[in-house]
Design an enzyme around this catalytic site. Structure first.
Site, PDB file in Angstrom:
ATOM      1  N   HIS A 171     -11.158  33.587 -11.437  1.00 16.35           N
ATOM      2  CA  HIS A 171      -9.850  33.566 -10.593  1.00 16.35           C
ATOM      3  C   HIS A 171      -8.974  34.578 -11.283  1.00 16.35           C
ATOM      4  CE1 HIS A 171     -10.050  30.851 -13.916  1.00 16.35           C
ATOM      5  NE2 HIS A 171      -8.432  30.845 -14.034  1.00 16.35           N
ATOM      6  N   THR A 189       4.912  38.195 -19.237  1.00 16.04           N
ATOM      7  CA  THR A 189       4.317  36.917 -20.086  1.00 16.04           C
ATOM      8  C   THR A 189       4.686  37.299 -21.468  1.00 16.04           C
ATOM      9  OG1 THR A 189       2.104  36.034 -20.758  1.00 16.04           O
ATOM     10  CG2 THR A 189       1.786  38.528 -20.435  1.00 16.04           C
ATOM     11  N   LYS A 243     -17.153  34.885 -18.317  1.00 18.28           N
ATOM     12  CA  LYS A 243     -16.045  34.307 -17.311  1.00 18.28           C
ATOM     13  C   LYS A 243     -15.205  35.150 -16.723  1.00 18.28           C
ATOM     14  CE  LYS A 243     -11.886  30.976 -17.909  1.00 18.28           C
ATOM     15  NZ  LYS A 243     -11.041  30.659 -18.765  1.00 18.28           N
ATOM     16  N   ASP A 253       0.400  33.515 -11.814  1.00 16.86           N
ATOM     17  CA  ASP A 253       0.448  31.878 -11.871  1.00 16.86           C
ATOM     18  C   ASP A 253      -1.023  31.361 -11.499  1.00 16.86           C
ATOM     19  OD1 ASP A 253       2.015  29.793 -13.086  1.00 16.86           O
ATOM     20  OD2 ASP A 253       2.231  29.272 -11.072  1.00 16.86           O
ATOM     21  N   LYS A 274      -3.545  37.508 -22.886  1.00 22.73           N
ATOM     22  CA  LYS A 274      -3.598  37.976 -21.542  1.00 22.73           C
ATOM     23  C   LYS A 274      -3.065  39.291 -21.430  1.00 22.73           C
ATOM     24  CE  LYS A 274      -2.102  33.834 -18.859  1.00 22.73           C
ATOM     25  NZ  LYS A 274      -1.090  33.524 -17.862  1.00 22.73           N
TER      26      LYS A 274
HETATM   27  P1  IMP Z   1      -1.104  29.831 -16.133  1.00 18.09           P
HETATM   28  O1  IMP Z   1      -0.356  30.212 -14.903  1.00 18.09           O
HETATM   29  O2  IMP Z   1      -2.226  30.920 -16.570  1.00 18.09           O
HETATM   30  O3  IMP Z   1      -0.239  29.597 -17.395  1.00 18.09           O
HETATM   31  O4  IMP Z   1      -2.112  28.526 -16.034  1.00 18.09           O
HETATM   32  C1  IMP Z   1      -1.468  27.338 -15.926  1.00 18.09           C
HETATM   33  C2  IMP Z   1      -2.307  26.153 -16.373  1.00 18.09           C
HETATM   34  O5  IMP Z   1      -3.544  26.165 -15.574  1.00 18.09           O
HETATM   35  C3  IMP Z   1      -2.939  26.194 -17.651  1.00 18.09           C
HETATM   36  O6  IMP Z   1      -2.155  25.787 -18.670  1.00 18.09           O
HETATM   37  C4  IMP Z   1      -4.275  25.531 -17.694  1.00 18.09           C
HETATM   38  O7  IMP Z   1      -4.145  24.061 -17.945  1.00 18.09           O
HETATM   39  C5  IMP Z   1      -4.903  25.924 -16.413  1.00 18.09           C
HETATM   40  N1  IMP Z   1      -5.684  27.176 -16.445  1.00 18.09           N
HETATM   41  C6  IMP Z   1      -5.190  28.314 -15.967  1.00 18.09           C
HETATM   42  N2  IMP Z   1      -6.669  29.398 -16.017  1.00 18.09           N
HETATM   43  C7  IMP Z   1      -7.510  28.591 -16.736  1.00 18.09           C
HETATM   44  C8  IMP Z   1      -8.808  28.911 -17.118  1.00 18.09           C
HETATM   45  O8  IMP Z   1      -9.215  30.036 -16.911  1.00 18.09           O
HETATM   46  N3  IMP Z   1      -9.421  27.893 -17.574  1.00 18.09           N
HETATM   47  C9  IMP Z   1      -8.849  26.533 -17.544  1.00 18.09           C
HETATM   48  N4  IMP Z   1      -7.690  26.128 -17.327  1.00 18.09           N
HETATM   49  C10 IMP Z   1      -6.897  27.180 -16.900  1.00 18.09           C
END
Ligand code: IMP
Length: 191
Positions: free
Chosen positions: A176, A7, A171, A68, A12
């Protein structure tokens, strides 16, 4: 042991670094001087997680994990899923993404949704996958200003407010990503 988190996101990285120290020294792509964006071209969360973890293993020869995440809405056949970041277009605007979801769910009774995170680990060439999910509902309006992405319209089961109304520690306990990372940490701690 040195482990790469695939990343460029420093927030993160810091979070996970704390979870794995002192047993593992977690470094990010910036620490390797690697500023190349890895293209996420797969059609599943798992596929994208594997692309990133394998790319680092092949390029740098270092053990690596990546994550992801997607928001899966039942009434929308699990959309936006792997397209969560760019649901309303390449600008990746959280506001436009939330507007799109709220418009699509206008008048829809079934508001069930979940966030799902896939974590892929390539540990000295061996591959392992971890998953974390949190179930909840899409609210009818935005509430709260904390967090990011879809947080203002996602209310996790068992809580009255949205993710955007929770402090980060609460949170992380139920999210997740928090759950998937806990599984990764438990696995690595036993190794
Ligand atoms: P990434 O894979 O962590 O980059 O997440 C992809 C997309 O999912 C992000 O750009 C957000 O739109 C959405 N997302 C991921 N995690 C969260 C969260 O904890 N809260 C709200 N949106 C999330």
């Amino acid at each position: 042991m040195k482990l790469v988190f695939a990343t460029h996101n420093l927030g993160k990285l810091q979070e996970v670094r704390e979870l794995l120290s002192p047993d593992y020294e977690v470094i990010g792509l910036n620490d390797l001087g690697d500023h190349e964006e890895i293209e996420e071209t797969a059609l599943t969360l798992e596929g994208n997680a594997w692309i990133k973890a394998r790319a680092v293993w092949e390029k740098h020869g270092l053990s690596c994990f990546s994550d992801d995440t997607g928001l899966e809405i039942e009434a929308l056949n699990n959309a936006p899923g792997v397209f969560s970041a760019r649901y309303a277009g390449q600008a990746k605007s959280p506001d436009a993404n939330m507007d799109k979801v709220l418009t699509e769910l206008n008048g829809v009774k079934n508001r069930k949704a979940r966030f799902r995170t896939a974590v892929a680990l390539v540990l000295q060439g061996e591959e392992y996958l971890f998953e974390g999910t949190v179930q909840g509902e899409i609210t009818s309006v935005r509430s709260g200003v904390k967090g990011f992405g879809y947080d203002p319209i996602f209310s996790p089961d068992g809580f009255s407010g949205t993710f955007a109304e929770m402090d980060a520690a609460t949170k992380n306990e139920i999210s997740h990503r928090g759950l998937a990372m806990k599984k990764l940490v438990a696995f690595l701690s036993a190794h």
